[in-house]
Motif scaffolding. Structure first.
Motif, PDB file in Angstrom:
ATOM      1  N   PHE A  86      41.098 -23.930 -18.112  1.00 16.29           N
ATOM      2  CA  PHE A  86      42.411 -24.591 -18.609  1.00 16.29           C
ATOM      3  C   PHE A  86      42.868 -25.450 -18.622  1.00 16.29           C
ATOM      4  O   PHE A  86      42.381 -26.727 -18.415  1.00 16.29           O
ATOM      5  N   GLY A  87      44.068 -25.953 -19.687  1.00 18.87           N
ATOM      6  CA  GLY A  87      44.742 -26.639 -20.187  1.00 18.87           C
ATOM      7  C   GLY A  87      46.141 -26.169 -19.632  1.00 18.87           C
ATOM      8  O   GLY A  87      46.675 -24.615 -20.588  1.00 18.87           O
ATOM      9  N   ALA A  88      47.517 -27.287 -20.018  1.00 18.88           N
ATOM     10  CA  ALA A  88      48.761 -26.946 -19.688  1.00 18.88           C
ATOM     11  C   ALA A  88      48.965 -28.248 -20.249  1.00 18.88           C
ATOM     12  O   ALA A  88      49.013 -29.424 -19.374  1.00 18.88           O
ATOM     13  N   LEU A  89      50.575 -27.725 -19.893  1.00 20.08           N
ATOM     14  CA  LEU A  89      51.321 -29.395 -19.582  1.00 20.08           C
ATOM     15  C   LEU A  89      52.095 -29.374 -17.752  1.00 20.08           C
ATOM     16  O   LEU A  89      52.762 -27.803 -17.785  1.00 20.08           O
ATOM     17  N   CYS A  90      51.743 -30.884 -17.784  1.00 16.19           N
ATOM     18  CA  CYS A  90      51.973 -30.935 -16.327  1.00 16.19           C
ATOM     19  C   CYS A  90      53.851 -31.780 -16.695  1.00 16.19           C
ATOM     20  O   CYS A  90      53.819 -32.754 -17.097  1.00 16.19           O
ATOM     21  N   GLU A  91      54.292 -31.371 -16.235  1.00 21.63           N
ATOM     22  CA  GLU A  91      55.639 -32.199 -16.562  1.00 21.63           C
ATOM     23  C   GLU A  91      56.058 -33.171 -15.255  1.00 21.63           C
ATOM     24  O   GLU A  91      56.003 -32.630 -14.305  1.00 21.63           O
ATOM     25  N   GLY A  92      56.712 -34.257 -15.348  1.00 26.49           N
ATOM     26  CA  GLY A  92      57.097 -35.118 -14.616  1.00 26.49           C
ATOM     27  C   GLY A  92      58.260 -36.643 -14.674  1.00 26.49           C
ATOM     28  O   GLY A  92      58.192 -36.160 -16.046  1.00 26.49           O
ATOM     29  N   ALA A 105      48.779 -22.041 -11.956  1.00 31.68           N
ATOM     30  CA  ALA A 105      48.488 -21.301 -12.800  1.00 31.68           C
ATOM     31  C   ALA A 105      47.300 -21.279 -13.190  1.00 31.68           C
ATOM     32  O   ALA A 105      46.414 -20.310 -13.525  1.00 31.68           O
ATOM     33  N   MET A 106      46.525 -22.163 -13.021  1.00 30.28           N
ATOM     34  CA  MET A 106      45.457 -22.565 -13.111  1.00 30.28           C
ATOM     35  C   MET A 106      44.500 -21.688 -12.102  1.00 30.28           C
ATOM     36  O   MET A 106      43.216 -21.184 -12.735  1.00 30.28           O
ATOM     37  N   THR A 134      41.112 -16.516 -11.653  1.00 28.72           N
ATOM     38  CA  THR A 134      40.441 -16.108 -11.259  1.00 28.72           C
ATOM     39  C   THR A 134      40.558 -14.363 -12.085  1.00 28.72           C
ATOM     40  O   THR A 134      40.089 -13.489 -11.773  1.00 28.72           O
ATOM     41  N   THR A 135      41.100 -14.726 -13.094  1.00 31.63           N
ATOM     42  CA  THR A 135      41.099 -14.159 -14.118  1.00 31.63           C
ATOM     43  C   THR A 135      40.099 -13.513 -14.908  1.00 31.63           C
ATOM     44  O   THR A 135      39.690 -12.773 -15.273  1.00 31.63           O
ATOM     45  N   LEU A 136      39.388 -14.752 -14.648  1.00 27.30           N
ATOM     46  CA  LEU A 136      38.362 -14.978 -15.714  1.00 27.30           C
ATOM     47  C   LEU A 136      37.692 -14.808 -14.674  1.00 27.30           C
ATOM     48  O   LEU A 136      35.846 -14.688 -15.355  1.00 27.30           O
ATOM     49  N   ASN A 137      37.236 -14.417 -13.038  1.00 26.96           N
ATOM     50  CA  ASN A 137      36.636 -14.163 -11.996  1.00 26.96           C
ATOM     51  C   ASN A 137      36.065 -15.160 -11.924  1.00 26.96           C
ATOM     52  O   ASN A 137      34.146 -15.410 -11.576  1.00 26.96           O
TER      53      ASN A 137
END
Length: 132
Positions: free
Chosen positions: A68-74, A121-122, A127-130
């Motif tokens: 997984f990869g995504a933006l963590c905003e803070g 989200a991760m 879960t979607t990818l089992n």
């Protein structure tokens, strides 16, 4: 506009569905082992280094998979890459002076983390990818 930095973390699970959690002493918030990517370092190397520094567990590149990869905003925005590994051995509860390491639940990771949206989200992706 904020400058985006890079970070990486490692979601470590065991055979009974627990997640390895780290927290600071005297804090109720938990997270995954991980941290900032240093200059000249790949996100994978950062995840492995931070995991070793925070937990004492040493994984090789072959032991983990990017999930997984995504933006963590803070206060500072971090594009964070997450990796996953399995581990069923013993853990040392306190590794660094201020880090507490223990097994916990996925719900605890989601509900008691400063990165709730990222973790949700991760987990949904895994879960979607089992993969959980």
């Amino acid at each position: 506009m904020k400058n985006t930095k890079h970070a990486a973390c490692l979601l470590i699970t065991n055979d009974i569905g627990e997640v390895l959690l780290v927290s600071r002493r005297n804090s109720t918030q938990v997270g995954l082992p991980g941290g900032k990517v240093d200059p000249g370092e790949t996100p994978l190397n950062a995840a492995l280094r931070e995991t070793f520094e925070e937990t004492g567990l040493q994984f090789s590149e072959d032991d983990v998979v990017e999930v997984f990869g995504a933006l963590c905003e803070g206060e500072v925005n971090y594009f964070t890459t997450a990796y996953k590994a399995k581990y069923n051995g013993e853990i040392t509860e306190m590794v660094e002076d201020d880090i507490y390491v223990r097994w916990g639940s996925i719900n605890e990771l989601i509900n008691n983390s400063p990165f709730t949206a990222y973790n949700e989200a991760m987990i949904e992706t895994l879960t979607t990818l089992n993969l959980l």
